[in-house]
Design a protein around this motif. Structure first.
Motif, mmCIF file in Angstrom:
data_model
loop_
_atom_site.group_PDB
_atom_site.id
_atom_site.type_symbol
_atom_site.label_atom_id
_atom_site.label_comp_id
_atom_site.label_asym_id
_atom_site.label_seq_id
_atom_site.Cartn_x
_atom_site.Cartn_y
_atom_site.Cartn_z
ATOM 1 N N ALA A 1 8.886 -82.989 37.167
ATOM 2 C CA ALA A 1 9.938 -82.212 36.928
ATOM 3 C C ALA A 1 9.888 -82.286 35.158
ATOM 4 N N ALA A 2 9.135 -82.949 34.514
ATOM 5 C CA ALA A 2 9.039 -83.243 33.018
ATOM 6 C C ALA A 2 8.178 -81.983 32.517
ATOM 7 N N GLY A 3 8.418 -81.155 31.490
ATOM 8 C CA GLY A 3 7.623 -80.170 31.039
ATOM 9 C C GLY A 3 7.388 -80.525 29.598
ATOM 10 N N MET A 4 6.068 -79.805 29.057
ATOM 11 C CA MET A 4 5.749 -79.994 27.789
ATOM 12 C C MET A 4 6.708 -79.364 26.694
ATOM 13 N N ASP A 5 7.244 -78.461 27.130
ATOM 14 C CA ASP A 5 8.402 -77.499 26.454
ATOM 15 C C ASP A 5 9.429 -78.753 26.103
ATOM 16 N N GLU A 6 10.029 -79.347 26.936
ATOM 17 C CA GLU A 6 11.000 -80.365 26.881
ATOM 18 C C GLU A 6 10.436 -81.519 25.846
ATOM 19 N N ILE A 7 9.218 -81.879 26.020
ATOM 20 C CA ILE A 7 8.728 -83.115 25.298
ATOM 21 C C ILE A 7 8.733 -82.545 23.992
ATOM 22 N N ALA A 8 8.198 -81.451 23.691
ATOM 23 C CA ALA A 8 7.877 -80.932 22.307
ATOM 24 C C ALA A 8 9.527 -80.788 21.568
ATOM 25 N N GLU A 9 10.207 -80.353 22.277
ATOM 26 C CA GLU A 9 12.064 -80.315 21.833
ATOM 27 C C GLU A 9 12.535 -81.462 21.656
ATOM 28 N N ARG A 10 11.850 -82.506 22.331
ATOM 29 C CA ARG A 10 12.495 -83.939 22.374
ATOM 30 C C ARG A 10 11.904 -84.495 20.889
ATOM 31 N N ALA A 11 10.712 -84.324 20.769
ATOM 32 C CA ALA A 11 10.032 -84.918 19.566
ATOM 33 C C ALA A 11 10.349 -84.071 18.158
ATOM 34 N N GLY A 12 10.919 -82.693 18.530
ATOM 35 C CA GLY A 12 11.222 -81.957 17.419
ATOM 36 C C GLY A 12 10.148 -81.272 16.629
ATOM 37 N N VAL A 13 9.056 -80.838 17.832
ATOM 38 C CA VAL A 13 7.849 -80.253 17.161
ATOM 39 C C VAL A 13 7.692 -79.004 17.977
ATOM 40 N N SER A 14 6.732 -78.084 17.477
ATOM 41 C CA SER A 14 6.264 -76.987 18.310
ATOM 42 C C SER A 14 5.358 -77.277 19.376
ATOM 43 N N LYS A 15 5.213 -76.528 20.339
ATOM 44 C CA LYS A 15 4.316 -76.896 21.658
ATOM 45 C C LYS A 15 2.781 -76.921 20.795
ATOM 46 N N PRO A 16 2.507 -76.182 19.930
ATOM 47 C CA PRO A 16 0.807 -76.214 19.407
ATOM 48 C C PRO A 16 0.649 -77.556 18.905
ATOM 49 N N VAL A 17 2.002 -78.301 18.037
ATOM 50 C CA VAL A 17 1.667 -79.435 17.414
ATOM 51 C C VAL A 17 1.401 -80.405 18.584
ATOM 52 N N LEU A 18 2.144 -80.389 19.874
ATOM 53 C CA LEU A 18 2.016 -81.269 20.784
ATOM 54 C C LEU A 18 0.665 -81.345 21.379
ATOM 55 N N TYR A 19 0.182 -80.029 21.816
ATOM 56 C CA TYR A 19 -1.279 -79.887 22.198
ATOM 57 C C TYR A 19 -2.322 -80.292 21.131
ATOM 58 N N GLN A 20 -1.990 -80.360 20.092
ATOM 59 C CA GLN A 20 -3.108 -80.921 19.139
ATOM 60 C C GLN A 20 -3.321 -82.183 19.314
ATOM 61 N N HIS A 21 -2.282 -82.860 19.542
ATOM 62 C CA HIS A 21 -2.471 -84.426 20.011
ATOM 63 C C HIS A 21 -2.895 -84.789 21.357
ATOM 64 N N PHE A 22 -2.496 -83.903 22.396
ATOM 65 C CA PHE A 22 -2.625 -84.325 23.778
ATOM 66 C C PHE A 22 -3.042 -82.938 24.401
ATOM 67 N N PRO A 23 -4.351 -82.876 25.117
ATOM 68 C CA PRO A 23 -4.567 -81.626 25.749
ATOM 69 C C PRO A 23 -3.723 -80.882 26.767
ATOM 70 N N GLY A 24 -3.196 -81.960 27.536
ATOM 71 C CA GLY A 24 -2.393 -81.519 28.873
ATOM 72 C C GLY A 24 -1.386 -82.683 28.910
ATOM 73 N N LYS A 25 -0.471 -82.257 30.028
ATOM 74 C CA LYS A 25 0.514 -83.174 30.495
ATOM 75 C C LYS A 25 0.063 -84.662 31.013
ATOM 76 N N LEU A 26 -0.901 -84.329 31.657
ATOM 77 C CA LEU A 26 -1.729 -85.505 32.397
ATOM 78 C C LEU A 26 -2.210 -86.625 31.392
ATOM 79 N N ASP A 27 -2.917 -85.892 30.207
ATOM 80 C CA ASP A 27 -3.455 -86.397 29.224
ATOM 81 C C ASP A 27 -2.425 -87.497 28.421
ATOM 82 N N LEU A 28 -1.394 -86.842 28.241
ATOM 83 C CA LEU A 28 -0.350 -87.447 27.546
ATOM 84 C C LEU A 28 0.177 -88.629 28.372
ATOM 85 N N TYR A 29 0.479 -88.300 29.605
ATOM 86 C CA TYR A 29 1.077 -89.299 30.492
ATOM 87 C C TYR A 29 -0.118 -90.710 30.722
#
Length: 222
Positions: free
Chosen positions: A51-79
């Motif tokens: 149910a978790a989304g990368m959009d919500e994670i980025a919002e939670r962290a206060g960053v844009s999705k591109p910034v999140l994807y710079q560090h983690f290629p995908g949701k599974l990698d992050l998990y």
């Protein structure tokens, strides 16, 4: 008026309790990565993986999705990175507990305490390890299995050294201690801490010690 530190909430879902940081704050890479993982932990624990989304994670962290994807290629990698950090914490805690004393009774209690402390951590990382809705994913299950195996090996090594047992028997005892600690700690937490943690640890370790106390120490005659 909504401020930058107000809690983020998705209608109809559980509230994620950590504050939303201000956007565009420039952080070193390691600090940014830690921030993203903390935000991901909050979302994964509250929503579950699916149910978790990368959009919500980025919002939670206060960053844009591109910034999140710079560090983690995908949701599974992050998990998986987040899961790896928590299983490392668990294994480290058990190993440090076993090395903290040469007294077998205190060593058993310390190992049990390590599990209770991990389960009781406010970050709730244990849910990612033991209650993940992604345990059917082979890469996730493998990491969890490796962590439990590392804990079992650490206990078995201590038993072999102190009691002179062979490896199969030492592992049987280690599996019992690790299993009892894990199940007891989760039961204690899931049932709203029915007794103080110190007492719960004492009960569990006392049960395990009754078995250890009957093992002949290697240095004892006969």
């Amino acid at each position: 008026m909504t401020g930058p530190a107000e809690t983020a909430q998705t209608p109809g879902q559980d509230t994620v309790s950590s504050p939303v940081p201000r956007r565009n704050a420039r952080l070193p890479r390691t600090a940014r990565r830690a921030q993203l993982m903390a935000a991901a932990r909050d979302v994964f624990v509250a929503r579950g993986y699916h149910a978790a989304g990368m959009d919500e994670i980025a919002e939670r962290a206060g960053v844009s999705k591109p910034v999140l994807y710079q560090h983690f290629p995908g949701k599974l990698d992050l998990y998986l990175d987040l899961l790896h950090s928590y299983v490392d914490d668990l294994v480290r805690g058990v190993r440090e507990a076993l090395a903290s004393t040469g007294d077998n009774k205190l060593r058993v209690r310390a190992a049990v305490q390590a599990y209770f402390d991990f389960i009781d951590d406010e970050a709730q990382g244990y849910r990612l390890v033991f209650e993940s809705d992604l345990l059917g994913e082979p890469s996730v299950q493998q990491r969890v299995d490796r962590a439990l195996e590392a804990c079992i090996e650490a206990v078995a090594e201590a038993v072999i050294t102190d009691a002179g047992l062979d490896l199969p028997r030492a592992r049987m005892f280690a599996v019992g201690l690790v299993g009892a600690s894990q199940v007891s700690a989760r039961y204690w937490l899931d049932h709203d801490r029915p007794v103080p943690k110190d007492e719960a640890v004492a009960i569990t370790s006392s049960l395990a010690w009754r078995g250890v106390a009957h093992l002949p120490l290697q240095h004892e005659p006969g």
